[in-house]
Write a protein that holds these residues in place. Structure first.
Motif, PDB file in Angstrom:
ATOM      1  N   VAL A 231      57.516  32.043 -13.004  1.00 55.62           N
ATOM      2  CA  VAL A 231      56.027  32.062 -13.093  1.00 55.62           C
ATOM      3  C   VAL A 231      56.004  30.393 -13.136  1.00 55.62           C
ATOM      4  N   PHE A 232      54.773  29.808 -12.859  1.00 56.77           N
ATOM      5  CA  PHE A 232      54.542  28.441 -12.768  1.00 56.77           C
ATOM      6  C   PHE A 232      54.417  27.824 -13.970  1.00 56.77           C
ATOM      7  N   THR A 233      54.583  26.752 -14.265  1.00 58.37           N
ATOM      8  CA  THR A 233      54.387  26.132 -15.521  1.00 58.37           C
ATOM      9  C   THR A 233      53.343  24.924 -15.629  1.00 58.37           C
ATOM     10  N   ILE A 234      52.189  24.823 -16.155  1.00 57.07           N
ATOM     11  CA  ILE A 234      51.223  23.958 -16.037  1.00 57.07           C
ATOM     12  C   ILE A 234      51.323  23.162 -17.359  1.00 57.07           C
ATOM     13  N   ALA A 235      51.556  21.760 -17.297  1.00 60.40           N
ATOM     14  CA  ALA A 235      51.606  20.914 -18.680  1.00 60.40           C
ATOM     15  C   ALA A 235      50.176  20.221 -18.570  1.00 60.40           C
ATOM     16  N   ASP A 236      49.386  20.699 -19.555  1.00 54.54           N
ATOM     17  CA  ASP A 236      47.863  19.975 -19.685  1.00 54.54           C
ATOM     18  C   ASP A 236      48.217  18.726 -20.483  1.00 54.54           C
ATOM     19  N   GLU A 237      48.416  17.593 -19.792  1.00 54.05           N
ATOM     20  CA  GLU A 237      48.445  16.419 -20.522  1.00 54.05           C
ATOM     21  C   GLU A 237      47.324  15.514 -20.533  1.00 54.05           C
ATOM     22  N   VAL A 238      46.070  16.287 -20.455  1.00 51.51           N
ATOM     23  CA  VAL A 238      44.818  15.499 -20.475  1.00 51.51           C
ATOM     24  C   VAL A 238      44.716  14.750 -21.802  1.00 51.51           C
ATOM     25  N   MET A 239      45.229  15.015 -22.783  1.00 47.91           N
ATOM     26  CA  MET A 239      45.059  14.451 -24.257  1.00 47.91           C
ATOM     27  C   MET A 239      46.480  13.476 -24.368  1.00 47.91           C
ATOM     28  N   THR A 240      47.490  14.154 -24.196  1.00 43.72           N
ATOM     29  CA  THR A 240      48.925  13.615 -24.698  1.00 43.72           C
ATOM     30  C   THR A 240      49.267  12.579 -23.516  1.00 43.72           C
ATOM     31  N   GLY A 241      48.916  12.415 -22.188  1.00 38.78           N
ATOM     32  CA  GLY A 241      49.385  11.701 -21.288  1.00 38.78           C
ATOM     33  C   GLY A 241      49.014  10.136 -21.572  1.00 38.78           C
ATOM     34  N   PHE A 242      49.734   9.235 -21.104  1.00 40.15           N
ATOM     35  CA  PHE A 242      49.834   7.771 -20.818  1.00 40.15           C
ATOM     36  C   PHE A 242      49.880   7.190 -22.451  1.00 40.15           C
ATOM     37  N   GLY A 243      50.902   7.604 -22.943  1.00 39.58           N
ATOM     38  CA  GLY A 243      51.503   6.921 -24.037  1.00 39.58           C
ATOM     39  C   GLY A 243      51.138   7.633 -25.312  1.00 39.58           C
ATOM     40  N   LYS A 244      50.278   8.448 -25.484  1.00 39.58           N
ATOM     41  CA  LYS A 244      49.801   8.917 -26.950  1.00 39.58           C
ATOM     42  C   LYS A 244      51.157   9.395 -27.811  1.00 39.58           C
ATOM     43  N   THR A 245      51.849  10.187 -27.179  1.00 33.79           N
ATOM     44  CA  THR A 245      53.104  10.722 -27.973  1.00 33.79           C
ATOM     45  C   THR A 245      54.211   9.855 -27.943  1.00 33.79           C
ATOM     46  N   GLY A 246      54.076   8.585 -27.742  1.00 32.04           N
ATOM     47  CA  GLY A 246      55.184   7.668 -27.733  1.00 32.04           C
ATOM     48  C   GLY A 246      55.906   7.546 -26.597  1.00 32.04           C
ATOM     49  N   LYS A 247      55.875   8.352 -25.535  1.00 32.95           N
ATOM     50  CA  LYS A 247      56.344   8.330 -24.362  1.00 32.95           C
ATOM     51  C   LYS A 247      55.203   8.226 -23.397  1.00 32.95           C
ATOM     52  N   LEU A 248      55.575   7.941 -22.402  1.00 30.73           N
ATOM     53  CA  LEU A 248      54.593   7.726 -21.211  1.00 30.73           C
ATOM     54  C   LEU A 248      53.836   9.134 -21.242  1.00 30.73           C
ATOM     55  N   PHE A 249      54.752  10.185 -20.979  1.00 29.90           N
ATOM     56  CA  PHE A 249      54.086  11.663 -20.899  1.00 29.90           C
ATOM     57  C   PHE A 249      54.719  12.651 -21.856  1.00 29.90           C
ATOM     58  N   ALA A 250      54.071  13.505 -22.705  1.00 36.23           N
ATOM     59  CA  ALA A 250      54.939  14.320 -23.440  1.00 36.23           C
ATOM     60  C   ALA A 250      55.798  14.999 -22.931  1.00 36.23           C
ATOM     61  N   CYS A 251      55.995  15.489 -21.726  1.00 38.62           N
ATOM     62  CA  CYS A 251      56.908  16.086 -20.816  1.00 38.62           C
ATOM     63  C   CYS A 251      58.200  15.158 -20.635  1.00 38.62           C
ATOM     64  N   ASP A 252      57.845  13.863 -20.943  1.00 41.11           N
ATOM     65  CA  ASP A 252      59.195  13.134 -20.865  1.00 41.11           C
ATOM     66  C   ASP A 252      59.955  13.412 -22.125  1.00 41.11           C
ATOM     67  N   TYR A 253      59.668  14.140 -23.080  1.00 41.49           N
ATOM     68  CA  TYR A 253      60.805  14.637 -24.250  1.00 41.49           C
ATOM     69  C   TYR A 253      61.593  15.682 -23.628  1.00 41.49           C
TER      70      TYR A 253
END
Ligand SMILES: *Cc1c(COP(=O)(O)O)cnc(C)c1O
Length: 425
Positions: A231-253
């Motif tokens: 099953v494909f996984t879709i990370a919606d980083e529309v809000m979290t992307g570009f540094g907001k979570t402390g890393k460039l993308f939340a998926c970087d965690y």
């Protein structure tokens, strides 16, 4: 007539009951974290104008990049053509996105980024002659307001009028602390009982739900389950992307990598509407065929607009400056100190922090409506006092531009404390 009054004559605002709300502040100027209205009143933009603006309003570096692009090549259609800025942007995305994200599709906003991911998921299996018609999503998720994005969103009042016209979606609980097992079991059940094409999620922080947070480790487990079940996984980083979570993308965690990512909001530093959906090579290859009908027949007029690409490149350049990381860490440290102190306030039920995002739940006797009375009282209090915050239900959150000064940040903290003591009773 003031600008506010003229606005009442013509304009229909988003998420607005116009019988109850009118005379919105008319903003005429912005600089850094500040906005000024037509009466000269100053506001601190403590939510980065709906999470889009990391580098401050009217940023001269972004403005220059956009001006240069506008006077070189403002737009060219992306059907049958390409251009230097989109190639440059793609070369940059290869460097900064998770290593499996190889192909990029461009659109205009967060909702369309999600639509593209959902349509690609469904068509991938259709092209192979496999019937998969279901999407799994989190309860309380927000993925946008167009039909596909709305279908996978869980916030009831946004979607209840359209329930008969939506995709087949199974919702699973958000794996917040204590609900991890329930969430995993629900996912396994959903995959066992339905023909699921994809699982779409906001990684680590559900923005519109009120900055609801959960751990990377459990998301890794959910992604693992999807992977095992193809099953494909879709990370919606529309809000979290570009540094907001402390890393460039939340998926970087994460240890796992999603199959698709949706990017928008801060992509262009809050200047030009633009979005990207990124894909693995495997998904892209599912559309390669002798058969023309297997192509992805989706596009938007302004797809890969050169000015938007130039703005995104300039914004990513600013994001990569050491100064930006310092600012993100500085805001995070400030949030932790504020959290430590405000927790003791009798009107606080819970607090949470991730990167530059701070959220606080006001203690309430009964569940508050998304745009309920408490929320409206708090909102008005903050605006009257020159701070833009948009509480949801009983959650107050801060998501400031990275350039916000310590002084402004403390003004925001103090006003929240004042609201807890004076508005919430
Ligand atoms: C805002 C948001 C969207 C929708 O983006 P729009 O640009 O408003 O269409 C989708 N997903 C998430 C996580 C968002 O925060």
């Amino acid at each position: 007539m003031t600008l506010s009054e003229k606005d009442n004559l013509y304009n229909w605002h988003p998420y607005t009951q116009h019988q109850l709300q009118s005379n919105f502040p008319a903003i005429v100027k912005g600089e850094n974290e500040f906005l000024w209205d037509e009466n000269g009143k100053q506001y601190i933009d403590a939510i980065a104008s709906w999470w889009v603006n990391p580098f401050g309003h009217a940023n001269p570096f972004l403005a220059q990049a956009i001006y240069t692009q506008l006077t070189t090549l403002e737009h060219v259609l992306f059907g049958g053509f390409t251009h230097n800025k989109v190639v440059e942007l793609a070369e940059k995305l290869v460097q900064i996105l998770p290593s499996n994200q190889k192909k990029y599709f461009y659109s205009d906003n967060g909702s369309t980024a999600v639509e593209v991911a959902i349509k690609a998921s469904l068509q991938y299996f259709y092209n192979k002659g496999i019937k998969k018609n279901t999407i799994v999503a989190f309860e309380d998720a927000f993925h946008g307001d167009t039909f596909g994005a709305m279908a996978v969103s869980g916030i009831g009042l946004f979607t209840e009028a359209f329930q008969d016209a939506l995709l087949h979606v199974i919702r699973i609980p958000v794996p917040v602390k204590g609900k991890e097992e329930e969430s995993k079991k629900a996912l396994q059940k959903a995959l066992a009982e339905n023909e699921v094409a994809a699982f779409v999620f906001e990684p680590l922080v559900l923005g519109a739900a009120g900055m609801v947070m959960y751990e990377a480790s459990v998301l890794d487990e959910l992604l693992e389950i999807c992977k095992k079940n193809k099953v494909f996984t879709i990370a919606d980083e529309v809000m979290t992307g570009f540094g907001k979570t402390g890393k460039l993308f939340a998926c970087d965690y994460l240890n796992m990598q999603p199959d698709m990512m949706c990017l928008s909001k801060a992509l262009t530093g809050g200047t030009i509407p633009m979005a990207i959906t990124s894909f693995t090579q495997e998904i892209f290859d599912g559309f390669i065929s002798e058969n023309t009908n297997h192509a992805f027949f989706h596009g938007h007029t302004f797809t890969a607009n050169p000015t938007g690409c130039a703005a995104a490149l300039a914004s990513i350049h600013l994001l990569e400056q050491p100064e930006t990381k310092k600012n993100i860490d500085r805001i995070h440290a400030n949030h932790l100190v504020f959290e430590h102190n405000i927790r003791l306030n009798n009107n606080v039920a819970a607090t949470r922090v991730k990167g530059i995002i701070f959220a606080l739940e006001v203690k309430v006797a009964e569940k508050q409506a998304y745009y309920g009375a408490l929320r409206n009282k708090l909102y008005d209090f903050f605006i009257t006092n020159g701070v833009i915050l948009r509480p949801v239900g009983n959650t107050i959150y801060i998501l400031p531009p990275y350039c916000i000064s310590d002084e402004s940040l403390h003004t925001v903290y103090e006003l929240i404390e004042k609201a807890l003591n004076e508005v919430v009773c």
